[in-house]
Design an enzyme around this catalytic site. Sequence first.
Site, mmCIF file in Angstrom:
data_model
loop_
_atom_site.group_PDB
_atom_site.id
_atom_site.type_symbol
_atom_site.label_atom_id
_atom_site.label_comp_id
_atom_site.label_asym_id
_atom_site.label_seq_id
_atom_site.Cartn_x
_atom_site.Cartn_y
_atom_site.Cartn_z
ATOM 1 N N GLY A 1 48.796 115.934 92.664
ATOM 2 C CA GLY A 1 49.230 114.908 93.610
ATOM 3 C C GLY A 1 48.496 113.640 93.227
ATOM 4 N N VAL B 1 48.559 107.563 96.099
ATOM 5 C CA VAL B 1 47.440 106.626 96.286
ATOM 6 C C VAL B 1 46.096 107.345 96.381
ATOM 7 C CG1 VAL B 1 46.493 104.908 97.868
ATOM 8 C CG2 VAL B 1 48.920 104.925 97.379
ATOM 9 N N GLY C 1 45.219 110.660 95.757
ATOM 10 C CA GLY C 1 44.897 111.541 94.640
ATOM 11 C C GLY C 1 44.492 110.758 93.400
ATOM 12 N N ALA D 1 50.123 116.685 104.156
ATOM 13 C CA ALA D 1 49.765 117.814 105.020
ATOM 14 C C ALA D 1 51.044 118.538 105.440
ATOM 15 C CB ALA D 1 49.032 117.293 106.243
ATOM 16 N N SER E 1 37.969 110.586 104.253
ATOM 17 C CA SER E 1 38.203 109.372 105.030
ATOM 18 C C SER E 1 37.807 108.155 104.213
ATOM 19 C CB SER E 1 37.415 109.381 106.331
ATOM 20 O OG SER E 1 37.640 108.157 107.007
ATOM 21 N N LYS F 1 37.226 115.926 110.775
ATOM 22 C CA LYS F 1 38.011 114.743 110.373
ATOM 23 C C LYS F 1 39.006 114.371 111.473
ATOM 24 C CE LYS F 1 39.794 111.422 107.867
ATOM 25 N NZ LYS F 1 41.190 111.245 108.071
ATOM 26 N N HIS G 1 37.122 112.589 113.990
ATOM 27 C CA HIS G 1 36.874 111.252 113.410
ATOM 28 C C HIS G 1 38.073 110.340 113.681
ATOM 29 C CE1 HIS G 1 37.760 108.403 110.152
ATOM 30 N NE2 HIS G 1 36.461 108.228 110.012
ATOM 31 N N ASN G 2 39.270 110.862 113.433
ATOM 32 C CA ASN G 2 40.465 110.041 113.624
ATOM 33 C C ASN G 2 40.709 109.727 115.094
ATOM 34 O OD1 ASN G 2 40.719 110.371 110.858
ATOM 35 N ND2 ASN G 2 42.942 110.486 110.959
ATOM 36 N N GLU H 1 38.537 107.034 115.806
ATOM 37 C CA GLU H 1 39.122 105.853 115.133
ATOM 38 C C GLU H 1 40.210 105.219 116.023
ATOM 39 O OE1 GLU H 1 40.427 106.500 110.957
ATOM 40 O OE2 GLU H 1 42.397 105.891 111.670
ATOM 41 N N TYR H 2 41.089 106.047 116.558
ATOM 42 C CA TYR H 2 42.150 105.530 117.439
ATOM 43 C C TYR H 2 41.529 104.767 118.619
ATOM 44 C CZ TYR H 2 46.379 108.092 115.776
ATOM 45 O OH TYR H 2 47.465 108.554 115.082
ATOM 46 N N ARG I 1 49.337 103.611 122.270
ATOM 47 C CA ARG I 1 50.280 103.465 121.149
ATOM 48 C C ARG I 1 51.696 103.803 121.626
ATOM 49 N NH1 ARG I 1 47.581 104.930 115.252
ATOM 50 N NH2 ARG I 1 45.506 104.179 115.742
ATOM 51 N N ARG J 1 43.536 123.716 146.686
ATOM 52 C CA ARG J 1 44.122 124.828 145.913
ATOM 53 C C ARG J 1 44.116 126.114 146.737
ATOM 54 N NH1 ARG J 1 41.296 126.552 141.802
ATOM 55 N NH2 ARG J 1 43.076 127.376 140.669
ATOM 56 N N HIS K 1 43.907 130.170 146.036
ATOM 57 C CA HIS K 1 43.275 130.283 144.718
ATOM 58 C C HIS K 1 41.782 130.566 144.806
ATOM 59 C CE1 HIS K 1 46.934 129.364 142.697
ATOM 60 N NE2 HIS K 1 47.075 128.218 143.345
HETATM 61 C C1 6PG Z 1 40.870 107.677 107.260
HETATM 62 C C2 6PG Z 1 42.022 107.395 108.163
HETATM 63 C C3 6PG Z 1 43.275 107.915 107.598
HETATM 64 C C4 6PG Z 1 44.500 107.265 108.211
HETATM 65 C C5 6PG Z 1 45.112 108.068 109.286
HETATM 66 C C6 6PG Z 1 45.433 107.398 110.574
HETATM 67 O O1 6PG Z 1 39.928 108.260 107.766
HETATM 68 O O2 6PG Z 1 40.926 107.304 106.102
HETATM 69 O O3 6PG Z 1 41.824 107.973 109.400
HETATM 70 O O4 6PG Z 1 43.225 109.294 107.661
HETATM 71 O O5 6PG Z 1 44.422 105.953 108.394
HETATM 72 O O6 6PG Z 1 46.242 108.526 108.642
HETATM 73 O O7 6PG Z 1 46.727 107.030 110.618
HETATM 74 P P1 6PG Z 1 47.616 106.693 111.871
HETATM 75 O O8 6PG Z 1 46.991 105.530 112.566
HETATM 76 O O9 6PG Z 1 48.894 106.322 111.203
HETATM 77 O O10 6PG Z 1 47.748 107.905 112.714
#
Ligand code: 6PG
Length: 495
Positions: A12, A15, A17, A81, A133, A198, A201-202, A205-206, A303, A462, A468
């Site tokens: 793969g 970008v 890989g 994935a 990441s 991870k 982590h995401n 991140e959100y 979102r 409840r 309950h």
């Molecule tokens: C990272 C990012 C990466 C990516 C996600 C989030 O750690 O490099 O988290 O995994 O930006 O795909 O993407 P979305 O905002 O599209 O869910």
Amino acid sequence: MTSTPCNIAMIGLGVMGRNLALNLLEHGFSVAGYDLQADLTTQAGAEAAALGKAAFVACDSLAQVLANLQTPRVIALSVPAGPAVDTVISALLDAGLALQDTVIDTGNSLWTDTIARDKAYQGKLQFFSTAVSGGELGARHGPSLMASGSADAWRQVGPMWKAIAAQVDVAGMPLPPLSQGEACAAYLGPDGAGHYVKMVHNGIEYADMQLICEVYQFLRQQLKMTAPEIGQIFALWNQGVLNSYLMEISADILQQADPQTGRPLVEMILDKAGQKGTGLWTAVNSLEVGSPAPTIAQAVFARAMSGMKPQRLQAEKTLMLVTDDSLQMSQDDIIAQLHDALYCAKLCTYAQGFALMKATASEQSWALDYAEIARIWRAGCIIRAIFLQDISRAFEQQPDLDNLLLADHFRRTLTERQLNWRKAVANASLTGIAMPGLSSALHYFDGLRTGESSASLLQAQRDYFGAHSYARTDQPEASKFHLTWSQSPRHQVQV
Ligand code: 6PG
């Protein structure tokens, strides 16, 4: 086959890989590369040649990949994935992969899929995973790598991952590419542990992104500041406790003009957020395991709300804001409040993420090292931030810490900055600016510091309609009681 077999294969060459392969080459590892799309293999070969490294072997079949590797073989997959991972593994098995060979899934796989694969491939190959990441640049010059699987495989893979990962100095500051310091790569445990970490982590991140966006929105809508002005504030904040990659890029983005119109580019970008699902997975995991991560969940909801553009435009005309003019503060005060609100909410987000990891680790019998997780997030990854050094220190001092907010350093910070946080959320509420992230974090904080909650009434409700049962404060928790609410006279029975 070449005269010297390669250290690793990359299957793969999109970008991620391709950039991981170039990073490996630059660190002196030889790489056999293959992609179903031959032009991607050619591109990787050309970029490897431009690096001046001869150690890239462009392969045109999986059999050729296997023939060009040292044994036992190490094969990294950088494929989307989902089912593609199994498709490639089954093709590798057909091509002659041996039981001792290690296959590493470096995609954003769902951690439960990784657990299932770990079981499914036992007796066939050594299945290993490494979540990456840092996006394209991270992959090329130093990502954060979260690995899991068999400890034996880590012994073979670890030195390569530690070499190509982002590096930090003893103070936790990122080092330039090709330096040697503390590597942001770690073995986190068996089966799905790496992908799980991870995922969290995401989720963080959100939430982190959402919090920054809420502050931007308040400054823009309420203080009528321009995007470049807000960008300058963010750039200034990036010099202090809020220093982070996401703060840095937000400052940069806001100061970018649209090449076509000259207006701030951000104002030309449609306000509908995309998502690939990892934030949603984290929110679902939080609900399933019962460890609240409301700020992460709110970021996913935000979102979704952003996607409802037609409804929002319609509602803007019909749902009127009713308020008074109670917001009479100086611009400087408001900015200072937002700064502290952002810091406190960010801290709460990390606290939610770490508490969630602790809850799932206990369910999965993983021994996650939270100090180590914070250490490998200090550079390379998207949520890298200066305060991860403080987080790693907090877990080093108290590995069993139940909640990050209880660590001395953070407890003190929350005391100092809390009033500003409350004022920022109150101002948003009074002026009708949605702040689901900043306010949910405050509710999390207040919920956590509420020793006696309203759940007593909830338990009674409840019991009232569903029998309950409830536990009593003056009896062991395991003893359950029910009141015969529908009878007269009512009496309590032990159930
Ligand atoms: C990272 C990012 C990466 C990516 C996600 C989030 O750690 O490099 O988290 O995994 O930006 O795909 O993407 P979305 O905002 O599209 O869910």
